[in-house]
Design a protein around this motif. Structure first.
Motif, PDB file in Angstrom:
ATOM      1  N   GLU A   9      43.312  41.376  45.890  1.00 16.66           N
ATOM      2  CA  GLU A   9      43.142  41.895  47.249  1.00 16.66           C
ATOM      3  C   GLU A   9      44.357  42.725  47.667  1.00 16.66           C
ATOM      4  N   ARG A  10      45.562  42.282  47.288  1.00 21.21           N
ATOM      5  CA  ARG A  10      46.779  43.025  47.631  1.00 21.21           C
ATOM      6  C   ARG A  10      46.852  44.342  46.872  1.00 21.21           C
ATOM      7  N   LEU A  11      46.199  44.430  45.720  1.00 22.25           N
ATOM      8  CA  LEU A  11      46.141  45.693  44.985  1.00 22.25           C
ATOM      9  C   LEU A  11      45.054  46.597  45.556  1.00 22.25           C
ATOM     10  N   ARG A  12      43.927  45.977  45.961  1.00 24.50           N
ATOM     11  CA  ARG A  12      42.795  46.756  46.456  1.00 24.50           C
ATOM     12  C   ARG A  12      43.157  47.532  47.735  1.00 24.50           C
ATOM     13  N   ARG A  13      43.905  46.881  48.639  1.00 18.02           N
ATOM     14  CA  ARG A  13      44.164  47.486  49.948  1.00 18.02           C
ATOM     15  C   ARG A  13      44.874  48.831  49.837  1.00 18.02           C
ATOM     16  N   GLU A  49      44.677  51.238  33.146  1.00 17.82           N
ATOM     17  CA  GLU A  49      44.254  52.276  32.217  1.00 17.82           C
ATOM     18  C   GLU A  49      43.458  53.355  32.937  1.00 17.82           C
ATOM     19  N   LYS A  50      42.598  52.938  33.845  1.00 13.23           N
ATOM     20  CA  LYS A  50      41.754  53.889  34.570  1.00 13.23           C
ATOM     21  C   LYS A  50      42.603  54.853  35.417  1.00 13.23           C
ATOM     22  N   LEU A  70      38.476  50.853  41.909  1.00 10.15           N
ATOM     23  CA  LEU A  70      38.015  49.927  42.957  1.00 10.15           C
ATOM     24  C   LEU A  70      36.729  49.234  42.532  1.00 10.15           C
ATOM     25  N   ALA A  71      35.851  49.942  41.823  1.00  7.54           N
ATOM     26  CA  ALA A  71      34.617  49.322  41.321  1.00  7.54           C
ATOM     27  C   ALA A  71      34.945  48.214  40.325  1.00  7.54           C
ATOM     28  N   LEU A  72      35.957  48.459  39.465  1.00  8.37           N
ATOM     29  CA  LEU A  72      36.373  47.415  38.520  1.00  8.37           C
ATOM     30  C   LEU A  72      36.869  46.172  39.248  1.00  8.37           C
ATOM     31  N   GLU A  77      35.894  40.661  41.037  1.00  3.39           N
ATOM     32  CA  GLU A  77      35.824  39.660  42.122  1.00  3.39           C
ATOM     33  C   GLU A  77      34.467  38.980  42.134  1.00  3.39           C
ATOM     34  N   LYS A  78      33.411  39.777  41.933  1.00  3.34           N
ATOM     35  CA  LYS A  78      32.047  39.215  41.927  1.00  3.34           C
ATOM     36  C   LYS A  78      31.879  38.242  40.775  1.00  3.34           C
ATOM     37  N   LYS A  79      32.426  38.660  39.603  1.00  4.15           N
ATOM     38  CA  LYS A  79      32.324  37.797  38.431  1.00  4.15           C
ATOM     39  C   LYS A  79      33.070  36.486  38.647  1.00  4.15           C
TER      40      LYS A  79
END
Length: 784
Positions: A9-13, A49-50, A70-72, A77-79
């Motif tokens: 979450e801290r990376l996503r923001r 890598e992306k 972000l999709a990764l 998270e879903k997994k």
């Protein structure tokens, strides 16, 4: 310790904020690539890598890469949510996959992705090499030509050589207690045999197994027909990698115990194979400056095909070092381009100023004044360094520039590093400007609180046109009414933050230095300043005659000093700095003063040293100027700027402890009057190397010639706090000979920033990323 979910979450923001903000790579200090290099991104190698090479991507490519990253994160998270909470133990990081043969990696790829063998990434990390880019730019510190290794029967005794071969036998012997000799017989590819030996190095033995292939460097010893090698350097060579260590020009790298040269060459080879294509210098720039492409240069520095390949590789990478240094310096100078004051700087005002002088400007002074007035008339802020040898007339040129600023309705300021120099500048400016109705003021720490307050009030109200002072000028309670020009004397003695406080209102800036600096070094140490040189002395100045003597002839030197005193002259005697210890230095100076009172009973001797207060130093100097005593024994506090016209002799004790440039500065304290002047260098150490060095200053009075020689002998040193400016980071540079290359790199840096002051255009993304990676300080990364 944060959980993986919290780290995600801290990376996503910030990544989401970067996408929403238009992908300008400003969401965090240092950009997205710095964020990815942090522990926060460690559990997400696919995201790393992306987004690899993000800074070099264009806007649409950045947006696409961010969306995929972000999709990764969402998928991960879903997994994780489907599986429920995971134990902490499973949050440990997995090793990134190694690159497939032929696969290209981003420059920030971890070294674990290179096939460097078991523990390879750990070995590289101990050398500070963590990414592909680190390995590519960890250049060899020297190269050896191993294309045709010598026939040792033809090599001279004592010559240093490199040989390769296979161990056919070994034995250990102890001729006497405490001595152990390891010996091997090495069979060379030609069938010849060489004995090699190691004294008291038992740890080497494990590498000397029979059948092992070795490359040895050492000095040849001959015993009849037998040839023995005293080994200084050992490499073990794997037969499969033999081609990287023999039969070619090979690099020798900085290393540590347990990390072999063969391993480092193999790592460099793997890195070169995995390096991404591309170049941060477009082809038209490469063609203009005659440099090869980056890929060719990196292969050529690590694994050159021949001398020409190594030469063009070194030329390109050296050019790059200077280019990034100049970019960094220019960007650190507040901004790449600052709006400054615009002066009229009228020609008639220059004539009026010169007409009030008791002398005429030299051609060099006129040339430099023209460069200064061109800057003053421009909208851009002037940032210029004026260099000139002792007595070349820098202060008169600065005074003229201050006069031009005052004539246009601005105030001027001159900041000096010491109160002695501030008072001297004040006296000079009163002489130059007082008769032209320019109001000159002085503000120094030794003034009474009442006098300081009165001067500060006059400055704020505009009742003073030019203010001379020390650091007192940059105190919070000093407010200028309309500061237009700031002159900073001997700027390298001030910190950057001190200088910037004076420049808050963005006046034009003129820096003066009486320390001759080779042009190449000035262009790097003062990369944020334009350069002007006053390379001509006014007519009538008599060069100081210099004599080098051994300390066994000191009595003769002081006999000469006494003869000068009897003729009404005065003398300086300077003691050397002792082990950076002020107490020992003071003790030595005090002892020397006492000795001279005995040696020169007719002379009046006094002492000046660094532990005195500013007021005490001023008092001693004023008494010396007033001829109240004859000999001033001093530590190096009198090095720069002090003016005593009646002093005609300078004696420097233990001259070998000083650099040549510093000796020249000390010598410049005499010869400031009309009398013939002398400098006596007393050397306490008599080696051939010392005498050769000191003979340079004995034979030349040109400060720039001496500075060039000093640079070649001692390297860049600590001029202007060069650790801060980046000079020690130059690995391929040859500052003594690179002036032309530096000029070209500076020209390109200025061209780039003139068209894109923040390097924001997508086509400069690769250049920007490279600049960020070379800039070690976080604060600097925030500048761009």
């Amino acid at each position: 310790m944060a959980t993986v979910q919290e780290m995600r979450e801290r990376l996503r923001r910030p990544l989401a904020a970067e996408l929403a903000g238009g992908c300008h790579d400003r969401v965090v200090a240092g950009g997205v690539e710095r964020l990815l290099a942090s522990p926060l991104a460690s559990p997400f190698p696919q995201v790393r890598e992306k987004l690899g090479g993000y800074a070099a991507l264009g806007g649409p490519e950045r947006a696409e890469a961010l969306g995929a990253a972000l999709a990764l994160l969402d998928a991960a998270e879903k997994k994780a949510g489907d599986r429920g909470p995971r134990p902490r133990a499973q949050a440990t990081r997995t090793a990134p996959p190694q690159a497939a043969p032929g696969e290209r990696l981003p420059l920030d790829a971890e070294t674990a992705r290179l096939d460097t063998g078991p523990g390879g990434a750990r070995k590289l990390a101990t050398l500070g090499l963590h990414t592909l880019r680190d390995v590519l730019h960890a250049y060899p510190h020297r190269h050896e030509d191993r294309r045709a290794l010598p026939d040792l029967s033809e090599v001279e005794e004592g010559q240093k050589v490199t040989v390769s071969g296979q161990v056919v036998s070994k034995h250990r012997r102890s001729p006497k207690p405490g001595m152990q000799i390891l010996e091997i017989v090495l069979e060379t590819p030609s069938g010849g045999r060489v004995r090699a030996s190691w004294f008291n190095q038992p740890w080497v033995e494990r590498q000397l197994k029979e059948g092992a292939r070795l490359v040895l460097t050492g000095r040849v010893k001959k015993f009849g027909r037998s040839v023995q090698l005293g080994v200084e350097h050992l490499e073990t060579v794997d037969g499969a990698q033999d081609s990287l260590s023999t039969g070619r020009i090979v690099g020798v790298y900085d290393s540590k115990e347990g990390i072999s040269q063969e391993f480092l060459r193999r790592a460099a080879h793997k890195a070169l194979q995995a390096a991404p294509p591309g170049d941060y210098l477009p082809i038209h720039w490469r063609q203009k400056y005659g440099v090869t492409d980056l890929g060719d240069a990196l292969w050529g520095i690590h694994l050159p095909g021949d001398e020409a390949h190594l030469s063009r590789a070194t030329a390109r990478l050296r050019f790059d070092e200077y280019l990034f240094l100049e970019l960094r310096m220019l960007l650190q100078g507040e901004d790449a381009v600052l709006q400054g004051k615009r002066f009229e700087a009228r020609g008639e005002d220059i004539h009026t100023f010169e007409g009030a002088l008791p002398f005429r400007f030299t051609n060099a002074q006129r040339r430099v004044l023209l460069e200064i007035t061109d800057d003053m008339r421009s909208d851009r802020q002037m940032a210029r360094l004026v260099q000139g040898d002792v007595g070349s007339g820098k202060t008169a040129v600065a005074a003229c520039a201050l006069y031009l600023a005052v004539r246009d309705g601005y105030q001027g300021a001159l900041m000096a590093p010491t109160e002695i120099l501030a008072r001297q500048h004040y006296a000079n400016l009163v002489g130059y400007l007082g008769q032209l109705d320019v109001r000159v003021g002085l503000l120094i720490g030794a003034m009474t609180p009442k006098a300081k307050l009165e001067m500060q009030t006059r400055i704020a109200q505009g009742d003073v046109d030019v203010v001379v002072g020390t650091q007192a000028l940059i105190q919070e309670n000093v407010q200028f009414d309309h500061l237009g020009l700031a002159v900073v004397d001997e700027e390298h003695r001030f910190g950057v933050q001190q200088r910037r406080r004076l420049l808050k209102s963005r006046p034009d800036v003129l820096v003066m230095s009486a320390t001759p600096i080779p042009r190449s070094l000035a262009l790097t140490a003062y990369g944020d300043l334009e350069l002007s040189i006053i390379d001509e002395l006014p007519p009538g100045r008599t060069p100081v005659e210099t004599k080098l003597i051994q300390d066994t002839h000191r009595a003769q030197a002081y006999g000469f000093v006494m003869r000068q005193i009897r003729e009404g002259r005065q003398a300086f005697v300077v003691t050397a700095l002792i082990e950076e210890n002020e107490n020992l230095e003071l003790l030595a100076a005090t002892q020397l003063a006492d000795d001279l009172k005995v040696l020169l009973p007719e002379a009046r001797v006094d002492l000046l040293h660094g532990k005195m207060s500013a007021a005490e130093k001023d008092h001693v100097m004023e008494r010396f100027r007033a001829r109240e005593f004859d000999v001033l024994v001093s530590t190096t506090v009198i090095e720069v700027g002090v003016d005593v016209p009646n002093a005609s002799v300078m004696v420097i004790e233990n001259a070998e402890r000083f650099g040549l440039a510093q000796l020249h500065q000390l010598r410049g304290r005499v010869g400031r009057g009309s009398a013939k002047s002398y400098c006596v260098l007393v050397a306490g150490e008599h080696s051939k190397k010392t005498r050769q060095r000191l003979k340079i200053i004995e034979g030349s009075t040109d400060g720039f010639v001496i500075a060039e020689a000093d640079l070649k002998l001692r390297g860049p040193g600590e001029l202007r706090g060069t650790r801060q400016s980046g000079i020690p980071d130059l690995r391929l540079a040859d500052l003594a000979n690179d002036a032309e290359i530096i000029e070209q790199a500076r020209e390109l840096a200025k061209h780039i920033l003139a068209h894109d002051p923040r390097l924001e255009h997508p086509r400069l993304g690769y250049l920007r990323a490279e600049l960020q990676s070379r800039s070690q300080s976080v604060a600097f990364r925030e500048v761009i």
